[in-house]
Design an enzyme around this catalytic site. Structure first.
Site, short mmCIF file in Angstrom:
data_model
loop_
_atom_site.label_atom_id
_atom_site.label_comp_id
_atom_site.label_asym_id
_atom_site.label_seq_id
_atom_site.Cartn_x
_atom_site.Cartn_y
_atom_site.Cartn_z
N GLU A 198 -14.00 -5.87 -5.41
CA GLU A 198 -13.06 -6.13 -6.52
C GLU A 198 -13.35 -7.49 -7.17
OE1 GLU A 198 -9.09 -5.43 -4.93
OE2 GLU A 198 -9.30 -3.30 -5.38
N GLU A 387 -12.15 3.11 -2.93
CA GLU A 387 -10.80 2.89 -2.40
C GLU A 387 -9.84 3.73 -3.21
OE1 GLU A 387 -9.27 -1.10 -2.00
OE2 GLU A 387 -11.23 -1.87 -1.41
C1 BGP Z 1 -7.61 -3.52 -2.63
C2 BGP Z 1 -8.42 -4.28 -1.61
C3 BGP Z 1 -8.26 -3.81 -0.22
C4 BGP Z 1 -6.95 -3.16 0.12
C5 BGP Z 1 -6.32 -2.38 -0.99
C6 BGP Z 1 -4.89 -1.97 -0.79
O1 BGP Z 1 -7.22 -4.38 -3.64
O2 BGP Z 1 -9.79 -4.22 -1.90
O3 BGP Z 1 -8.67 -4.85 0.60
O4 BGP Z 1 -6.15 -3.84 0.93
O5 BGP Z 1 -6.40 -3.03 -2.21
O6 BGP Z 1 -4.05 -3.04 -1.07
P1 BGP Z 1 -2.92 -3.49 -0.10
O7 BGP Z 1 -3.55 -3.70 1.21
O8 BGP Z 1 -2.39 -4.72 -0.68
O9 BGP Z 1 -1.94 -2.39 -0.10
#
Ligand code: BGP
Length: 490
Positions: A198, A387
């Site tokens: 990201e 993701e």
């Molecule tokens: C993205 C990241 C991840 C992950 C995901 C979910 O932004 O790359 O590392 O954690 O989001 O977000 P969160 O864990 O805040 O729910």
């Protein structure tokens, strides 16, 4: 319709959110290790010691530390990355579960500080190398293709304390040394690599994405350029020395819509889109687009890009594009609408057509189909959704079962959207790795309570739980999805 035969079905995680073992076998301290546990309502803090010797903590997304602050971990704070879900000691058991689901790929990140504890060493820590060797061997045993992120929201804190991390050009060489070591040691088993997770999130998350303890736009612009250069140099190194390696970028994506058909909303939405496109344009086309240079100039952001830098970017474009996708957002230019909306930087103005998750993220599978078409028509490169998923609270029944039908429904609708993008729209989508395939620590809130997994991990935010793993209903469901090449989604 079916997904392509070679489609890479799998799951995704990040080292700092699941490995634990934060100080084992010579590992150094990373930016993520200094982030405390937060909650839905309480932002995570980052801890440091001031020049005067005072221990302080500031909210992660607002961090503007005083000159001379030394980042680290201190008594009395709760740092969830330190134990994660202890993949460090459970990797065999966890990988066996991924194999049972039929994973073709597993996206994980390498923790830079396991290999180079302070970030600026010249030789890697062999114990760190050995850990990932063992993990990749285990994946290879089950014919699971690793998909490796080189930098997933962690930077050696040593580099922050020494010269301000990515805001300083010297970090580029340190990263390229680390990335080259990974390529040299693991390319026999790892064929797919991503440089920065990201990467665009550096715009609002200087600490999270780059270990930069400041919100100064000039420092963020410099850190951004330095990461983009480091990414391009890594691509060049891989192409020159490891021809079988394919290197992708990784964009944090949320499909943005104008809130109304007011042209001002549409213009604002375009500007928001450009703030994301900028990163993938540089990484896929090899040059800074005119709109971003104009913005820097108009906002008076001091910024340099030498002829040598331009050459590096030109010769270091990626082989494929990847992105995360959880939700969409509405963009409004109307101050009244903005004032009334509870939307924050992640979620924008609420969309009346969509439902939200318990954490306020707007669920929008059609937005994923739109995003896939957008990326593919813009770059004409293979895509992966690396993701996607639903963060939710799960209930463990008396008999130990976990009925996560809400998660299945979310994933089913997103898989249908990918199917339509491939089979109806002609998009070249080659892989899908839903986020947090095993429960782990949330990046934004630091909680365990926000769960994404097919595999439940018995660890709670108050420190209780024995860490045992169990299969949720979604485990058997996803296994069936993979076995049927995405045709059996019931
Ligand atoms: C993205 C990241 C991840 C992950 C995901 C979910 O932004 O790359 O590392 O954690 O989001 O977000 P969160 O864990 O805040 O729910």
């Amino acid at each position: 319709m079916a997904f392509p035969k070679e489609f890479l079905w799998g799951g995704a995680v990040a080292a700092n959110q699941f490995e634990g073992g934060w100080d084992k076998d010579g590992k150094g301290v990373s930016s993520a290790d200094c982030c405390t546990r937060g909650s839905r309502t309480q932002m995570r803090n980052v801890t440091f010691e001031t020049k005067e010797g005072k221990i302080e903590a500031q909210p992660m997304f607002m961090l503007n530390a005083p000159e001379g602050a030394e980042f680290g971990c201190f008594e009395g704070y709760d740092y969830p990355s330190h134990n994660g879900i202890d993949f460090y000691d459970h990797y065999k058991e966890d990988i066996a579960l991924f194999a049972e689901m039929g994973f073709k790929t597993f996206r994980l990140s390498i923790n830079w500080t396991r290999l180079f504890p302070n970030g600026d060493e010249t030789e890697p820590n062999e114990k760190g190398i050995a850990f990932y060797d063992a993990v990749f061997d285990e994946l290879t045993k089950y014919h699971i293709e690793p998909l490796v992120t080189l930098s997933h929201y962690e930077t050696p804190v040593g580099l922050t304390n020494k010269w301000g991390s990515w805001a300083d050009r010297r970090t580029i060489d340190c990263f390229v040394r680390y990335a080259s070591a990974c390529l040299d040691r693991y390319s026999d088993r790892v064929h797919y690599w991503l440089t920065f997770n990201e990467i665009n999130c550096i715009s609002f998350g200087g600490w999270m994405a780059a270990g930069v303890p400041s919100r100064d736009p000039a420092k963020i612009a410099a850190a951004t350029r330095n990461q983009l250069l480091a990414s391009a140099l890594t691509v060049q190194y891989a192409h020159a020395h490891h021809p079988s390696a394919k290197i992708g970028n990784m964009i944090g994506y949320s499909q943005a819509y104008p809130y109304t058909c007011n042209p001002n909303d549409a213009l604002k939405q375009l500007q928001m889109q450009q703030s994301i496109d900028f990163f993938s344009d540089v990484q896929a086309k090899g040059y800074y687009p005119s709109y971003i240079l104009a913005q820097y100039k108009n906002k008076g952001v001091g910024f340099e890009l030498s002829e040598e830098d331009k050459k590096i970017l030109k010769n270091g474009t990626v082989d494929f594009i990847t992105f995360s996708y959880y939700m969409s957002a509405c963009i409004s230019a109307d101050p009244e609408v903005l004032a009334k909306s509870k939307g924050n930087m992640f979620t924008g103005v609420p969309n009346p057509y969509l439902k939200t998750s318990d954490w306020g993220w707007q669920i929008d599978p059609t937005g994923l189909r739109t995003a896939l078409n957008y990326f593919y028509s813009r770059y004409q490169l293979p895509l992966m959704v690396v993701e996607n998923g639903l963060g939710a609270q799960d209930t463990v029944e008396k008999d130990g079962s976990i009925h996560d039908s809400y998660r299945i429904a979310y994933l089913r609708d997103h898989i249908k959207a990918m199917d339509a993008a491939i089979n109806e729209d002609g998009v070249d989508l080659i892989g899908y790795t839903p986020w947090g395939c095993i429960d782990l620590v949330s990046a934004s809130t630091g909680e365990m309570a926000k769960r994404y997994g097919f595999i439940y991990v018995n660890l709670q935010d108050d420190g209780t739980g024995d860490g045992s793993r169990s299969r949720k209903d979604s485990f058997a469901w996803y296994k069936k999805v993979i076995a049927s090449q995405g045709t059996d989604l019931d």
